[in-house]
Design a protein around this motif. Structure first.
Motif, mmCIF file in Angstrom:
data_model
loop_
_atom_site.group_PDB
_atom_site.id
_atom_site.type_symbol
_atom_site.label_atom_id
_atom_site.label_comp_id
_atom_site.label_asym_id
_atom_site.label_seq_id
_atom_site.Cartn_x
_atom_site.Cartn_y
_atom_site.Cartn_z
ATOM 1 N N LEU A 86 -45.936 -15.137 37.959
ATOM 2 C CA LEU A 86 -44.874 -15.154 38.977
ATOM 3 C C LEU A 86 -45.213 -14.347 40.228
ATOM 4 O O LEU A 86 -44.636 -14.591 41.309
ATOM 5 N N ALA A 87 -46.141 -13.394 40.085
ATOM 6 C CA ALA A 87 -46.348 -12.386 41.133
ATOM 7 C C ALA A 87 -46.621 -12.984 42.512
ATOM 8 O O ALA A 87 -45.932 -12.661 43.490
ATOM 9 N N LYS A 88 -47.606 -13.871 42.590
ATOM 10 C CA LYS A 88 -48.018 -14.401 43.895
ATOM 11 C C LYS A 88 -46.868 -15.156 44.562
ATOM 12 O O LYS A 88 -46.581 -14.970 45.746
ATOM 13 N N GLN A 89 -46.195 -15.979 43.766
ATOM 14 C CA GLN A 89 -45.092 -16.790 44.287
ATOM 15 C C GLN A 89 -43.922 -15.929 44.758
ATOM 16 O O GLN A 89 -43.337 -16.165 45.816
ATOM 17 N N MET A 90 -43.596 -14.898 43.979
ATOM 18 C CA MET A 90 -42.488 -14.017 44.364
ATOM 19 C C MET A 90 -42.781 -13.268 45.650
ATOM 20 O O MET A 90 -41.920 -13.144 46.523
ATOM 21 N N VAL A 91 -44.004 -12.763 45.752
ATOM 22 C CA VAL A 91 -44.395 -12.045 46.970
ATOM 23 C C VAL A 91 -44.303 -12.989 48.173
ATOM 24 O O VAL A 91 -43.808 -12.614 49.237
ATOM 25 N N GLU A 92 -44.724 -14.230 47.977
ATOM 26 C CA GLU A 92 -44.667 -15.224 49.064
ATOM 27 C C GLU A 92 -43.241 -15.533 49.473
ATOM 28 O O GLU A 92 -42.934 -15.610 50.667
ATOM 29 N N ILE A 93 -42.362 -15.702 48.495
ATOM 30 C CA ILE A 93 -40.956 -16.013 48.800
ATOM 31 C C ILE A 93 -40.329 -14.864 49.577
ATOM 32 O O ILE A 93 -39.692 -15.071 50.612
ATOM 33 N N ILE A 94 -40.526 -13.646 49.088
ATOM 34 C CA ILE A 94 -39.932 -12.483 49.761
ATOM 35 C C ILE A 94 -40.499 -12.351 51.172
ATOM 36 O O ILE A 94 -39.758 -12.116 52.132
ATOM 37 N N HIS A 95 -41.800 -12.562 51.321
ATOM 38 C CA HIS A 95 -42.398 -12.426 52.648
ATOM 39 C C HIS A 95 -41.873 -13.492 53.624
ATOM 40 O O HIS A 95 -41.583 -13.191 54.783
ATOM 41 N N THR A 96 -41.722 -14.721 53.138
ATOM 42 C CA THR A 96 -41.175 -15.787 53.980
ATOM 43 C C THR A 96 -39.752 -15.428 54.423
ATOM 44 O O THR A 96 -39.382 -15.629 55.591
ATOM 45 N N CYS A 97 -38.965 -14.880 53.497
ATOM 46 C CA CYS A 97 -37.602 -14.453 53.828
ATOM 47 C C CYS A 97 -37.618 -13.290 54.817
ATOM 48 O O CYS A 97 -36.814 -13.243 55.750
ATOM 49 N N LEU A 113 -29.951 -9.589 53.829
ATOM 50 C CA LEU A 113 -30.244 -10.982 54.204
ATOM 51 C C LEU A 113 -31.462 -11.509 53.442
ATOM 52 O O LEU A 113 -31.468 -12.654 52.967
ATOM 53 N N ILE A 114 -32.467 -10.664 53.306
ATOM 54 C CA ILE A 114 -33.682 -11.055 52.575
ATOM 55 C C ILE A 114 -33.349 -11.308 51.098
ATOM 56 O O ILE A 114 -33.822 -12.282 50.506
ATOM 57 N N ALA A 115 -32.512 -10.448 50.526
ATOM 58 C CA ALA A 115 -32.149 -10.594 49.120
ATOM 59 C C ALA A 115 -31.412 -11.917 48.881
ATOM 60 O O ALA A 115 -31.685 -12.619 47.905
ATOM 61 N N GLU A 116 -30.512 -12.264 49.790
ATOM 62 C CA GLU A 116 -29.774 -13.529 49.656
ATOM 63 C C GLU A 116 -30.726 -14.723 49.791
ATOM 64 O O GLU A 116 -30.655 -15.685 49.013
ATOM 65 N N CYS A 117 -31.616 -14.626 50.744
ATOM 66 C CA CYS A 117 -32.617 -15.677 50.970
ATOM 67 C C CYS A 117 -33.511 -15.828 49.739
ATOM 68 O O CYS A 117 -33.805 -16.945 49.293
ATOM 69 N N PHE A 118 -33.882 -14.696 49.145
ATOM 70 C CA PHE A 118 -34.702 -14.704 47.930
ATOM 71 C C PHE A 118 -33.949 -15.364 46.774
ATOM 72 O O PHE A 118 -34.479 -16.243 46.084
ATOM 73 N N ARG A 119 -32.699 -14.963 46.581
ATOM 74 C CA ARG A 119 -31.880 -15.541 45.513
ATOM 75 C C ARG A 119 -31.747 -17.064 45.701
ATOM 76 O O ARG A 119 -31.964 -17.838 44.771
ATOM 77 N N ASP A 120 -31.400 -17.476 46.919
ATOM 78 C CA ASP A 120 -31.187 -18.905 47.181
ATOM 79 C C ASP A 120 -32.474 -19.710 47.018
ATOM 80 O O ASP A 120 -32.454 -20.817 46.474
ATOM 81 N N THR A 121 -33.586 -19.151 47.475
ATOM 82 C CA THR A 121 -34.874 -19.850 47.338
ATOM 83 C C THR A 121 -35.223 -20.012 45.856
ATOM 84 O O THR A 121 -35.598 -21.103 45.425
ATOM 85 N N CYS A 122 -35.072 -18.939 45.089
ATOM 86 C CA CYS A 122 -35.389 -19.001 43.653
ATOM 87 C C CYS A 122 -34.511 -20.023 42.953
ATOM 88 O O CYS A 122 -34.982 -20.774 42.099
ATOM 89 N N LYS A 123 -33.242 -20.072 43.324
ATOM 90 C CA LYS A 123 -32.336 -21.051 42.716
ATOM 91 C C LYS A 123 -32.781 -22.474 43.038
ATOM 92 O O LYS A 123 -32.767 -23.349 42.168
ATOM 93 N N SER A 124 -33.180 -22.685 44.262
ATOM 94 C CA SER A 124 -33.523 -24.044 44.694
ATOM 95 C C SER A 124 -34.780 -24.566 43.998
ATOM 96 O O SER A 124 -34.983 -25.766 43.910
ATOM 97 N N ILE A 125 -35.628 -23.675 43.511
ATOM 98 C CA ILE A 125 -36.834 -24.129 42.808
ATOM 99 C C ILE A 125 -36.783 -23.792 41.313
ATOM 100 O O ILE A 125 -37.810 -23.768 40.635
ATOM 101 N N ASN A 126 -35.563 -23.539 40.834
ATOM 102 C CA ASN A 126 -35.339 -23.267 39.403
ATOM 103 C C ASN A 126 -36.138 -22.087 38.849
ATOM 104 O O ASN A 126 -36.585 -22.098 37.706
ATOM 105 N N LEU A 127 -36.283 -21.082 39.658
ATOM 106 C CA LEU A 127 -36.971 -19.869 39.239
ATOM 107 C C LEU A 127 -35.957 -18.790 38.845
ATOM 108 O O LEU A 127 -36.313 -17.785 38.232
ATOM 109 N N ALA A 128 -34.705 -19.019 39.214
ATOM 110 C CA ALA A 128 -33.663 -18.030 38.937
ATOM 111 C C ALA A 128 -33.295 -18.057 37.460
ATOM 112 O O ALA A 128 -33.130 -19.126 36.878
#
Ligand code: M21
Length: 143
Positions: A86-97, A113-128
């Motif tokens: 998960l590490a690489k993908q999570m770092v990428e999502i947070i950085h994009t946010c 704002l970053i935390a919300e963006c992270f949560r929403d992104t993870c949900k949209s790709i079923n990572l949550a």
């Protein structure tokens, strides 16, 4: 995967106690950190951003300018079972946010704002992690 994300969330959430007071995050605003994943959870209290800032500092995950420290964050995620998947993908999502909200000068507000963006992104790709996964773990821990 969702189980790894659950472990990372609960691990990160361990710092909430240490950060409640200094961030002014009352239990009324957030009872437990994992509620973050709930569909109805609203990212409205600036104090939550301050708490996440404090928690990130606690684990040494931020740079001097309060941006994500990529290397330390990667290591932190990899410290959990199967974290390497998960590490690489999570770092990428947070950085994009992070880049999306670069114009917000207030650190607490920006991290919220970053935390919300992270949560929403993870949900949209079923990572949550689902609430079922989180609650099961929470009940096990309490026992
Ligand atoms: C993985 C579980 C929880 C993590 C939650 C908070 C994620 C929010 C990321 C904020 C990162 C702050 C970076 C500052 O620029």
């Amino acid at each position: 995967d969702q189980t790894v994300m659950k472990d990372v969330t609960l691990g990160f959430g361990q710092a909430l106690d240490k950060c409640r007071e200094e961030s002014g995050l009352t239990e009324e605003k957030m009872e437990e950190f994992f509620h973050f994943w709930h569909d109805d959870f609203k990212f409205v209290h600036r104090e939550l951003g301050c708490a996440i800032l404090c928690m990130s500092r606690y684990f040494n995950l931020l740079t001097e300018t309060s941006r994500m420290h990529h290397e330390n964050t990667d290591k932190f995620i990899k410290s959990f079972p199967n974290g390497e998947i998960l590490a690489k993908q999570m770092v990428e999502i947070i950085h994009t946010c992070e880049l999306r909200f670069e114009s917000e000068p207030d650190h607490c507000a920006r991290i919220l704002l970053i935390a919300e963006c992270f949560r929403d992104t993870c949900k949209s790709i079923n990572l949550a992690p689902t609430m079922e996964i989180l609650m099961a773990e929470f009940i096990l821990q309490a026992e």
